[in-house]
Write a protein that holds these residues in place. Structure first.
Motif, PDB file in Angstrom:
ATOM      1  N   THR A  30       0.474  -1.137   0.134  1.00 46.20           N
ATOM      2  CA  THR A  30      -0.365   0.055   0.070  1.00 46.20           C
ATOM      3  C   THR A  30       1.086   1.246  -0.217  1.00 46.20           C
ATOM      4  OG1 THR A  30       0.103  -0.312   2.393  1.00 46.20           O
ATOM      5  CG2 THR A  30      -2.173  -1.428   0.830  1.00 46.20           C
ATOM      6  N   TRP A 185     -10.639  -3.021  -7.147  1.00 45.73           N
ATOM      7  CA  TRP A 185      -9.874  -2.399  -6.076  1.00 45.73           C
ATOM      8  C   TRP A 185     -10.460  -3.117  -5.039  1.00 45.73           C
ATOM      9  CZ3 TRP A 185      -6.530   2.346  -8.443  1.00 45.73           C
ATOM     10  CH2 TRP A 185      -5.579   1.742  -9.402  1.00 45.73           C
ATOM     11  N   PRO A 186     -12.064  -2.194  -5.035  1.00 47.03           N
ATOM     12  CA  PRO A 186     -12.223  -2.267  -3.109  1.00 47.03           C
ATOM     13  C   PRO A 186     -12.681  -3.885  -2.835  1.00 47.03           C
ATOM     14  CG  PRO A 186     -13.579  -0.296  -4.328  1.00 47.03           C
ATOM     15  CD  PRO A 186     -12.615  -1.321  -5.174  1.00 47.03           C
ATOM     16  N   ARG A 189      -9.651  -5.770  -1.868  1.00 44.77           N
ATOM     17  CA  ARG A 189      -8.837  -5.553  -1.156  1.00 44.77           C
ATOM     18  C   ARG A 189      -9.050  -5.730  -0.210  1.00 44.77           C
ATOM     19  NH1 ARG A 189      -8.598   0.372  -2.685  1.00 44.77           N
ATOM     20  NH2 ARG A 189     -10.683   0.946  -1.896  1.00 44.77           N
ATOM     21  N   GLN A 190     -10.644  -6.227   0.309  1.00 40.61           N
ATOM     22  CA  GLN A 190     -11.347  -7.508   1.117  1.00 40.61           C
ATOM     23  C   GLN A 190     -10.976  -8.969   0.890  1.00 40.61           C
ATOM     24  OE1 GLN A 190     -16.109  -6.435   1.290  1.00 40.61           O
ATOM     25  NE2 GLN A 190     -15.588  -5.445   0.318  1.00 40.61           N
ATOM     26  N   VAL A 192      -8.199  -9.494   0.017  1.00 40.26           N
ATOM     27  CA  VAL A 192      -7.313 -10.151   0.244  1.00 40.26           C
ATOM     28  C   VAL A 192      -7.273  -9.903   1.951  1.00 40.26           C
ATOM     29  CG1 VAL A 192      -5.035  -8.133   1.071  1.00 40.26           C
ATOM     30  CG2 VAL A 192      -5.873  -8.416  -1.276  1.00 40.26           C
ATOM     31  N   GLU A 193      -7.504  -8.984   2.841  1.00 35.30           N
ATOM     32  CA  GLU A 193      -7.547  -9.029   3.959  1.00 35.30           C
ATOM     33  C   GLU A 193      -8.845 -10.300   5.056  1.00 35.30           C
ATOM     34  OE1 GLU A 193     -10.035  -5.801   4.422  1.00 35.30           O
ATOM     35  OE2 GLU A 193      -8.358  -3.839   3.833  1.00 35.30           O
ATOM     36  N   PRO A 199      -1.678  -8.694  -2.320  1.00 37.89           N
ATOM     37  CA  PRO A 199      -2.000  -8.978  -3.591  1.00 37.89           C
ATOM     38  C   PRO A 199      -0.803  -8.419  -4.885  1.00 37.89           C
ATOM     39  CG  PRO A 199      -1.805  -7.381  -1.960  1.00 37.89           C
ATOM     40  CD  PRO A 199      -2.245  -8.547  -0.828  1.00 37.89           C
ATOM     41  N   LEU A 203      -3.957  -1.278  -5.001  1.00 41.81           N
ATOM     42  CA  LEU A 203      -4.379  -1.387  -3.476  1.00 41.81           C
ATOM     43  C   LEU A 203      -4.882   0.566  -3.558  1.00 41.81           C
ATOM     44  CD1 LEU A 203      -3.676  -4.461  -1.015  1.00 41.81           C
ATOM     45  CD2 LEU A 203      -4.775  -4.274  -2.685  1.00 41.81           C
ATOM     46  N   THR A 204      -4.533   0.991  -3.800  1.00 45.55           N
ATOM     47  CA  THR A 204      -4.209   2.404  -3.828  1.00 45.55           C
ATOM     48  C   THR A 204      -4.572   3.100  -4.407  1.00 45.55           C
ATOM     49  OG1 THR A 204      -2.492   2.932  -4.139  1.00 45.55           O
ATOM     50  CG2 THR A 204      -2.344   1.871  -2.091  1.00 45.55           C
TER      51      THR A 204
END
Length: 407
Positions: A30, A185-186, A189-190, A192-193, A199, A203-204
């Motif tokens: 990130t 992308w959103p 991110r989920q 990945v978390e 990733p 992510l940014t």
């Protein structure tokens, strides 16, 4: 910190403030945590123990140059098994004009160089798999290298995923999730978390990408140097600017190591439908977001840019070139006349060169255009382009005459 005897990588370094460095692991996907803001995320690069590089051995002529292992000391630790990526041909299509044909990589694009490095990072941190947002080359390559490394791969694709690419991804066992562009992308991110995926794409808010990825692209510069020395200029198809930055950094390292006497001008070649890098350069900002108009060059039609591209252009004295679909199509046709089948986006390097007047081209060395991927990746692939011919000589003769073959 050396994870393998071969790699001389020592740390991650911030492009936002080169005085800031971080351990080699974990990769900071990130961006730099100490220089980033809500509007701009600054990427990281890798630093190396350059004083320990055996240049005579590393850059000696090699009879067989396949796989990034060839350049291991100046790359992150290559823990992922390779597929023979790299060592792509440099084809001279006109006097002093060369095309670096990256379609000759294992999944037919330059992304294989990046994904060998990012998949290695996933293995280094013990990830169960990787996640990527892509509808083309990046996803196909990530899926292949994940399969080779025994990792799962989740691809968040766009809603207009080309059928040929969909088949490519599925063949490697990837989980393919076509979603609206703005949701990729959103949702990634989920994933990945929540699922422990690593990733290998951005992510940014502005583009940072993976700190290990562009390191793989340095090898393009190394190979060009071995083939023709230091070119006068390199023209690079540009979306997020990772390849652009990697090529610039590779030549910078060659100069730092005393092998090259200078760094060539590195020119970015973007689709005029968006062109976030040209926008950032014009505004004098680290990165920009833009609205993307209609274009068939989907691989480089990026709504967001990153600071890497700004650095490459600023430090090399390169130009931010923007190109219409017509210019891209003309360049693709020129490549085809020379026996090279390129994706429309991949022809941007040659289109960039052809967009300049002869007086604007440097004459202190060869000119190199990078062609990033195979025409297989275009959206129209799979549609029949040729009508059947009646099995009668008059009809065959009519077709031949229409093709200009008549006496």
């Amino acid at each position: 910190m050396l994870l393998t005897p071969d790699s001389l990588a020592t740390a991650q370094r911030s492009l936002g403030d080169p005085a800031l460095d971080y351990p080699l692991l974990p990769p900071l996907t990130t961006g730099c945590p100490r220089t980033g803001t809500e509007d701009v995320a600054y990427p990281l690069e890798l630093d190396y123990a350059y004083d320990k590089v055996d240049t005579a051995a590393l850059f000696a002529p090699a009879a067989a140059r396949t796989g990034l292992e060839r350049w291991a000391p100046l790359l992150p630790p290559l823990l992922a098994p390779g597929l023979g990526e790299g060592a792509t041909p440099l084809v001279e299509i006109a006097p002093g004009v060369h095309v670096k044909d990256e379609s000759r990589n294992p999944t037919w694009s330059h992304k294989d160089r990046l994904n060998r490095c990012t998949t290695s990072a996933a293995l280094a941190v013990g990830a169960r798999g990787i996640a990527v947002a892509s509808s083309g080359n990046h996803g196909a390559s990530a899926a292949a290298y994940a399969a080779r490394a025994g990792l799962r791969c989740v691809v968040f694709a766009g809603p207009d995923l080309p059928p040929a690419v969909d088949s490519f991804l599925t063949a490697y066992g990837a989980v393919v999730l076509p979603v609206p562009w703005e949701a990729r992308w959103p949702l990634m991110r989920q994933a990945v978390e929540r699922y422990g995926l690593h990733p290998v794409s951005n992510l940014t808010a502005t583009h940072t990408g993976h700190p290990y990825g562009p390191e793989g692209y340095k090898t393009v510069a190394y190979e060009i140097f071995q083939d023709v020395g230091t070119p006068a200029a390199v023209f690079v198809p540009t979306g997020y600017g990772e390849l652009l930055y990697g090529v610039w950094k590779g030549f910078t390292e060659l100069h730092r190591l005393g092998l090259a006497d200078r760094v060539p001008r590195i020119h970015s070649c973007e689709s005029a439908a968006g062109a976030p890098l040209a926008t950032a350069i014009g505004r004098g900002v680290p990165a920009a977001r833009v609205e993307v108009g209609a274009t068939s060059a989907y691989s480089i039609a990026s709504p967001v840019g990153g600071y890497r591209g700004v650095v490459a252009l600023r430090e090399s004295g390169g130009r931010a070139l923007t190109l219409s679909d017509r210019q891209l199509a003309e360049a693709r046709a020129e490549l085809a006349r020379n026996g090279l089948w390129a994706e429309l986006s991949a022809a941007a390097g040659l289109a960039g060169l052809r967009s300049l007047d002869a007086s604007e081209l440097p004459d202190d060395g060869p000119l190199v255009c990078i062609s990033t991927s195979s025409g297989f990746k275009d959206r129209e692939v799979g549609r029949r382009a040729t009508a059947p011919v009646a099995p009668e000589w008059p009809e065959v003769e009519r077709r031949l005459r229409a093709a200009g073959l008549a006496d």
